[in-house]
Design a protein around this motif. Sequence first.
Motif, PDB file in Angstrom:
ATOM      1  N   GLN A   1       1.105  16.953 -12.997  1.00 59.70           N
ATOM      2  CA  GLN A   1       1.176  18.398 -12.756  1.00 59.70           C
ATOM      3  C   GLN A   1       2.325  19.025 -13.551  1.00 59.70           C
ATOM      4  OE1 GLN A   1      -0.837  20.459 -11.283  1.00 59.70           O
ATOM      5  NE2 GLN A   1      -2.238  18.843 -10.658  1.00 59.70           N
ATOM      6  N   HIS A   2       3.428  18.289 -13.643  1.00 57.28           N
ATOM      7  CA  HIS A   2       4.591  18.800 -14.368  1.00 57.28           C
ATOM      8  C   HIS A   2       4.305  18.880 -15.873  1.00 57.28           C
ATOM      9  CE1 HIS A   2       8.826  19.694 -14.880  1.00 57.28           C
ATOM     10  NE2 HIS A   2       8.881  18.775 -15.825  1.00 57.28           N
ATOM     11  N   LEU A   3       3.571  17.912 -16.380  1.00 59.38           N
ATOM     12  CA  LEU A   3       3.279  17.878 -17.821  1.00 59.38           C
ATOM     13  C   LEU A   3       2.036  18.685 -18.200  1.00 59.38           C
ATOM     14  CD1 LEU A   3       3.952  14.127 -18.638  1.00 59.38           C
ATOM     15  CD2 LEU A   3       5.410  16.078 -19.139  1.00 59.38           C
ATOM     16  N   LYS A   4       1.272  19.124 -17.222  1.00 53.79           N
ATOM     17  CA  LYS A   4       0.009  19.814 -17.481  1.00 53.79           C
ATOM     18  C   LYS A   4       0.157  21.015 -18.418  1.00 53.79           C
ATOM     19  CE  LYS A   4      -4.126  21.267 -15.058  1.00 53.79           C
ATOM     20  NZ  LYS A   4      -4.742  21.429 -13.739  1.00 53.79           N
ATOM     21  N   PRO A   5       1.125  21.917 -18.201  1.00 53.14           N
ATOM     22  CA  PRO A   5       1.248  23.049 -19.132  1.00 53.14           C
ATOM     23  C   PRO A   5       1.527  22.608 -20.570  1.00 53.14           C
ATOM     24  CG  PRO A   5       2.581  23.428 -17.173  1.00 53.14           C
ATOM     25  CD  PRO A   5       2.072  22.025 -17.088  1.00 53.14           C
ATOM     26  N   MET A   6       2.317  21.569 -20.720  1.00 47.02           N
ATOM     27  CA  MET A   6       2.639  21.117 -22.062  1.00 47.02           C
ATOM     28  C   MET A   6       1.444  20.428 -22.714  1.00 47.02           C
ATOM     29  SD  MET A   6       5.879  18.918 -23.199  1.00 47.02           S
ATOM     30  CE  MET A   6       5.436  17.462 -24.101  1.00 47.02           C
ATOM     31  N   LEU A   7       0.685  19.691 -21.925  1.00 43.49           N
ATOM     32  CA  LEU A   7      -0.465  18.978 -22.468  1.00 43.49           C
ATOM     33  C   LEU A   7      -1.614  19.921 -22.816  1.00 43.49           C
ATOM     34  CD1 LEU A   7      -0.471  15.851 -20.129  1.00 43.49           C
ATOM     35  CD2 LEU A   7       0.318  15.978 -22.496  1.00 43.49           C
ATOM     36  N   GLU A   8      -1.663  21.077 -22.164  1.00 39.74           N
ATOM     37  CA  GLU A   8      -2.743  22.031 -22.416  1.00 39.74           C
ATOM     38  C   GLU A   8      -2.462  22.932 -23.613  1.00 39.74           C
ATOM     39  OE1 GLU A   8      -3.227  24.049 -18.698  1.00 39.74           O
ATOM     40  OE2 GLU A   8      -4.451  22.448 -17.847  1.00 39.74           O
ATOM     41  N   THR A   9      -1.223  22.999 -24.065  1.00 33.75           N
ATOM     42  CA  THR A   9      -0.892  23.861 -25.194  1.00 33.75           C
ATOM     43  C   THR A   9      -0.794  23.023 -26.471  1.00 33.75           C
ATOM     44  OG1 THR A   9       1.463  23.609 -24.771  1.00 33.75           O
ATOM     45  CG2 THR A   9       0.379  25.511 -23.791  1.00 33.75           C
ATOM     46  N   ASP A  10      -0.953  23.702 -27.586  1.00 33.96           N
ATOM     47  CA  ASP A  10      -0.861  23.053 -28.885  1.00 33.96           C
ATOM     48  C   ASP A  10       0.619  22.902 -29.241  1.00 33.96           C
ATOM     49  OD1 ASP A  10      -1.595  22.025 -31.374  1.00 33.96           O
ATOM     50  OD2 ASP A  10      -1.550  24.022 -32.292  1.00 33.96           O
ATOM     51  N   LEU A  11       1.025  21.693 -29.551  1.00 30.29           N
ATOM     52  CA  LEU A  11       2.425  21.406 -29.843  1.00 30.29           C
ATOM     53  C   LEU A  11       2.915  22.182 -31.070  1.00 30.29           C
ATOM     54  CD1 LEU A  11       4.909  19.784 -29.034  1.00 30.29           C
ATOM     55  CD2 LEU A  11       4.076  17.930 -30.485  1.00 30.29           C
ATOM     56  N   ALA A  12       2.079  22.314 -32.075  1.00 36.15           N
ATOM     57  CA  ALA A  12       2.478  23.035 -33.296  1.00 36.15           C
ATOM     58  C   ALA A  12       2.786  24.501 -32.986  1.00 36.15           C
ATOM     59  CB  ALA A  12       1.393  22.922 -34.348  1.00 36.15           C
ATOM     60  N   SER A  13       1.992  25.119 -32.105  1.00 31.43           N
ATOM     61  CA  SER A  13       2.253  26.526 -31.770  1.00 31.43           C
ATOM     62  C   SER A  13       3.543  26.671 -30.971  1.00 31.43           C
ATOM     63  CB  SER A  13       1.071  27.114 -30.995  1.00 31.43           C
ATOM     64  OG  SER A  13       0.949  26.489 -29.737  1.00 31.43           O
TER      65      SER A  13
ATOM     66  N   GLU B   1       0.929  11.714  -9.944  1.00 35.65           N
ATOM     67  CA  GLU B   1       0.260  13.018  -9.835  1.00 35.65           C
ATOM     68  C   GLU B   1       1.257  14.151 -10.057  1.00 35.65           C
ATOM     69  OE1 GLU B   1      -1.703  13.068  -6.046  1.00 35.65           O
ATOM     70  OE2 GLU B   1      -3.478  12.050  -6.831  1.00 35.65           O
ATOM     71  N   ALA B   2       2.458  14.018  -9.499  1.00 35.72           N
ATOM     72  CA  ALA B   2       3.487  15.042  -9.700  1.00 35.72           C
ATOM     73  C   ALA B   2       3.869  15.134 -11.172  1.00 35.72           C
ATOM     74  CB  ALA B   2       4.718  14.722  -8.850  1.00 35.72           C
ATOM     75  N   LEU B   3       3.992  13.980 -11.833  1.00 37.12           N
ATOM     76  CA  LEU B   3       4.294  13.968 -13.263  1.00 37.12           C
ATOM     77  C   LEU B   3       3.188  14.639 -14.051  1.00 37.12           C
ATOM     78  CD1 LEU B   3       6.070  12.980 -15.647  1.00 37.12           C
ATOM     79  CD2 LEU B   3       4.737  10.867 -15.588  1.00 37.12           C
TER      80      LEU B   3
ATOM     81  N   GLN C   1       0.832  -1.202   0.000  1.00 34.62           N
ATOM     82  CA  GLN C   1       0.000   0.000   0.000  1.00 34.62           C
ATOM     83  C   GLN C   1       0.863   1.247   0.000  1.00 34.62           C
ATOM     84  OE1 GLN C   1      -2.512  -0.554   3.418  1.00 34.62           O
ATOM     85  NE2 GLN C   1      -4.128  -1.575   2.240  1.00 34.62           N
ATOM     86  N   ASN C   2       1.962   1.240   0.762  1.00 31.28           N
ATOM     87  CA  ASN C   2       2.870   2.386   0.779  1.00 31.28           C
ATOM     88  C   ASN C   2       3.500   2.605  -0.592  1.00 31.28           C
ATOM     89  OD1 ASN C   2       2.372   2.867   3.485  1.00 31.28           O
ATOM     90  ND2 ASN C   2       4.159   1.723   4.180  1.00 31.28           N
ATOM     91  N   LYS C   3       3.912   1.508  -1.230  1.00 32.05           N
ATOM     92  CA  LYS C   3       4.528   1.638  -2.557  1.00 32.05           C
ATOM     93  C   LYS C   3       3.525   2.113  -3.588  1.00 32.05           C
ATOM     94  CE  LYS C   3       8.277  -1.587  -1.846  1.00 32.05           C
ATOM     95  NZ  LYS C   3       8.940  -2.816  -2.243  1.00 32.05           N
ATOM     96  N   VAL C   4       2.316   1.602  -3.523  1.00 28.65           N
ATOM     97  CA  VAL C   4       1.275   2.052  -4.452  1.00 28.65           C
ATOM     98  C   VAL C   4       0.965   3.527  -4.208  1.00 28.65           C
ATOM     99  CG1 VAL C   4      -1.172   1.795  -5.042  1.00 28.65           C
ATOM    100  CG2 VAL C   4       0.268  -0.223  -4.864  1.00 28.65           C
ATOM    101  N   GLY C   5       0.924   3.919  -2.941  1.00 29.64           N
ATOM    102  CA  GLY C   5       0.674   5.327  -2.609  1.00 29.64           C
ATOM    103  C   GLY C   5       1.765   6.238  -3.133  1.00 29.64           C
ATOM    104  N   SER C   6       3.023   5.840  -2.960  1.00 29.48           N
ATOM    105  CA  SER C   6       4.119   6.679  -3.461  1.00 29.48           C
ATOM    106  C   SER C   6       4.132   6.709  -4.990  1.00 29.48           C
ATOM    107  CB  SER C   6       5.461   6.193  -2.920  1.00 29.48           C
ATOM    108  OG  SER C   6       5.758   4.911  -3.398  1.00 29.48           O
ATOM    109  N   CYS C   7       3.777   5.599  -5.604  1.00 29.83           N
ATOM    110  CA  CYS C   7       3.668   5.573  -7.072  1.00 29.83           C
ATOM    111  C   CYS C   7       2.564   6.520  -7.534  1.00 29.83           C
ATOM    112  CB  CYS C   7       3.412   4.156  -7.544  1.00 29.83           C
ATOM    113  SG  CYS C   7       3.365   3.979  -9.327  1.00 29.83           S
ATOM    114  N   HIS C   8       1.442   6.498  -6.828  1.00 34.57           N
ATOM    115  CA  HIS C   8       0.328   7.382  -7.167  1.00 34.57           C
ATOM    116  C   HIS C   8       0.744   8.851  -7.019  1.00 34.57           C
ATOM    117  CE1 HIS C   8      -3.810   8.606  -7.691  1.00 34.57           C
ATOM    118  NE2 HIS C   8      -3.740   9.306  -6.567  1.00 34.57           N
ATOM    119  N   GLU C   9       1.469   9.164  -5.949  1.00 36.69           N
ATOM    120  CA  GLU C   9       1.946  10.539  -5.751  1.00 36.69           C
ATOM    121  C   GLU C   9       2.909  10.952  -6.858  1.00 36.69           C
ATOM    122  OE1 GLU C   9       3.633  10.606  -1.852  1.00 36.69           O
ATOM    123  OE2 GLU C   9       1.698  10.336  -0.861  1.00 36.69           O
ATOM    124  N   ALA C  10       3.783  10.030  -7.257  1.00 36.32           N
ATOM    125  CA  ALA C  10       4.732  10.339  -8.332  1.00 36.32           C
ATOM    126  C   ALA C  10       4.002  10.580  -9.648  1.00 36.32           C
ATOM    127  CB  ALA C  10       5.742   9.201  -8.482  1.00 36.32           C
TER     128      ALA C  10
END
Length: 181
Positions: free
Chosen positions: A69-81, A65-67, A54-63
């Motif tokens: 959040q980190h990719l959110k700006p890139m995923l929200e913008t158009d790659l071509a622009s 979520e962090a990923l 459960q601890n490992k699954v929890g830390s994986c889930h947190e990682a």
Amino acid sequence: ILAQVCMCVCGRSECSCALDRQQLHSLYIRLFVCISNISASLENTMSLLASDIQNKVGSCHEALEALEQHLKPMLETDLASVQRHLSALENAELQVAMLYGVVSSYFTYLLTQGHDLTGHPIRQELDRIQMYFKKVKAAKEEAEAKAEAVYRTTVDTEAAQRIVKHYTAAAEAASVRQRGR
């Protein structure tokens, strides 16, 4: 029950051992205690494993979520622009980084599914991407070296002009002094 215990001990349906009822009862109690201890130990081990998992699954889930959040700006913008505003070298870096992210995520997925990846084609793909990383890095270093060489040439030209002006002024001053004598 005593006959069953005797059968477990002797291995025969009809026991001819010299155990009396008291000894069989004592043996039965010891076996029962031993089985109870094994059962309790197994339950403790399972609960420890469960909490560890459960601890490992929890830390994986947190990682993850962090990923996200980190990719959110890139995923929200158009790659071509985004690519329109990048140089060719920056565009190559972006493409290789995105490719590495996708392939390494798939590699991790295969590992979590228990696949043996020693001869898997995903290894060749990761090697190919590493080769692209090296090519992009070499191109970037070459571009930086050229830019530095141009800057160094510009600096040297400016320094030469200052030196010429200084010595020209000094030579004029020396000629004026000689005329004045």
